[in-house]
Design a protein around this motif. Structure first.
Motif, PDB file in Angstrom:
ATOM      1  N   LEU A  93       0.878  -1.189   0.029  1.00  0.00           N
ATOM      2  CA  LEU A  93      -0.096   0.083   0.038  1.00  0.00           C
ATOM      3  C   LEU A  93       0.792   1.270   0.051  1.00  0.00           C
ATOM      4  CD1 LEU A  93      -2.919   1.096   0.277  1.00  0.00           C
ATOM      5  CD2 LEU A  93      -2.617   1.050   2.689  1.00  0.00           C
ATOM      6  N   SER A  96       2.224   1.745  -3.499  1.00  0.00           N
ATOM      7  CA  SER A  96       1.240   1.984  -4.513  1.00  0.00           C
ATOM      8  C   SER A  96       0.818   3.222  -4.603  1.00  0.00           C
ATOM      9  CB  SER A  96       0.089   0.791  -4.230  1.00  0.00           C
ATOM     10  OG  SER A  96       0.710  -0.572  -4.474  1.00  0.00           O
ATOM     11  N   HIS A  97       0.967   3.871  -3.332  1.00  0.00           N
ATOM     12  CA  HIS A  97       0.142   5.330  -3.572  1.00  0.00           C
ATOM     13  C   HIS A  97       1.451   6.314  -3.292  1.00  0.00           C
ATOM     14  CE1 HIS A  97      -3.680   3.724  -3.530  1.00  0.00           C
ATOM     15  NE2 HIS A  97      -3.391   3.213  -2.711  1.00  0.00           N
ATOM     16  N   SER A  98       1.813   6.990  -4.206  1.00  0.00           N
ATOM     17  CA  SER A  98       2.793   7.847  -4.283  1.00  0.00           C
ATOM     18  C   SER A  98       2.799   8.958  -3.019  1.00  0.00           C
ATOM     19  CB  SER A  98       3.295   8.650  -5.568  1.00  0.00           C
ATOM     20  OG  SER A  98       2.217   9.459  -6.041  1.00  0.00           O
ATOM     21  N   GLU A  99       1.409   9.405  -2.896  1.00  0.00           N
ATOM     22  CA  GLU A  99       1.153  10.340  -1.793  1.00  0.00           C
ATOM     23  C   GLU A  99       1.681  10.022  -0.352  1.00  0.00           C
ATOM     24  OE1 GLU A  99      -2.772   8.227  -2.597  1.00  0.00           O
ATOM     25  OE2 GLU A  99      -1.161   9.162  -3.864  1.00  0.00           O
TER      26      GLU A  99
END
Length: 135
Positions: A93, A96-99
């Protein structure tokens, strides 16, 4: 490396919404009070409802950048390689989410997870899961 006995034979405890919010706010006292209120159930591995993708308490702490809560949950037995309703581990996770990597203490979160044995893919011995993962 420390290996903890898993509780894979029991269904996960459903985490109340107010605990998910407490984790997001960093309310360590409130979260620990709820976990310790019933030590016979595995509340350190509690998950949100299926409608909320069965996200673990540890994952909520990761998303919220709550390093202290992450550490406490792991010490209380949270499964570092738990898969949510989409099949994501906490480590996957994060990447998977650059932020999530761009905010807060991303490197400290990754290091903490790795120090507890986190893997990017938690599907060893389960080839059917490898086919469903897309990037």
């Amino acid at each position: 490396m420390t290996f903890l006995q898993g509780n894979n034979d029991k269904p996960a405890v459903t985490m109340p919404d107010y605990i998910a919010r407490a984790i997001g706010k960093g309310d360590i006292k409130g979260v620990l009070k709820w976990i310790n209120a019933n030590r016979s159930s595995d509340r350190a591995n509690a998950v949100s409802s299926a409608e909320a993708l069965s996200v673990s308490a540890l994952t909520y702490a990761i998303i919220s950048d709550r390093l202290e809560l992450m550490s406490l949950l792991l010490q209380l037995g949270a499964n570092v390689n738990f898969r949510d309703g989409r099949g994501f581990t906490a480590m996957r996770l994060l990447f998977s989410h650059s932020e999530l990597l761009a905010t807060g203490n991303a490197s400290l979160r990754v290091r903490l997870l790795l120090s507890w044995g986190a893997t990017f893919f938690s599907d060893a011995g389960r080839p059917e899961l490898k086919r469903r993962m897309y990037f």
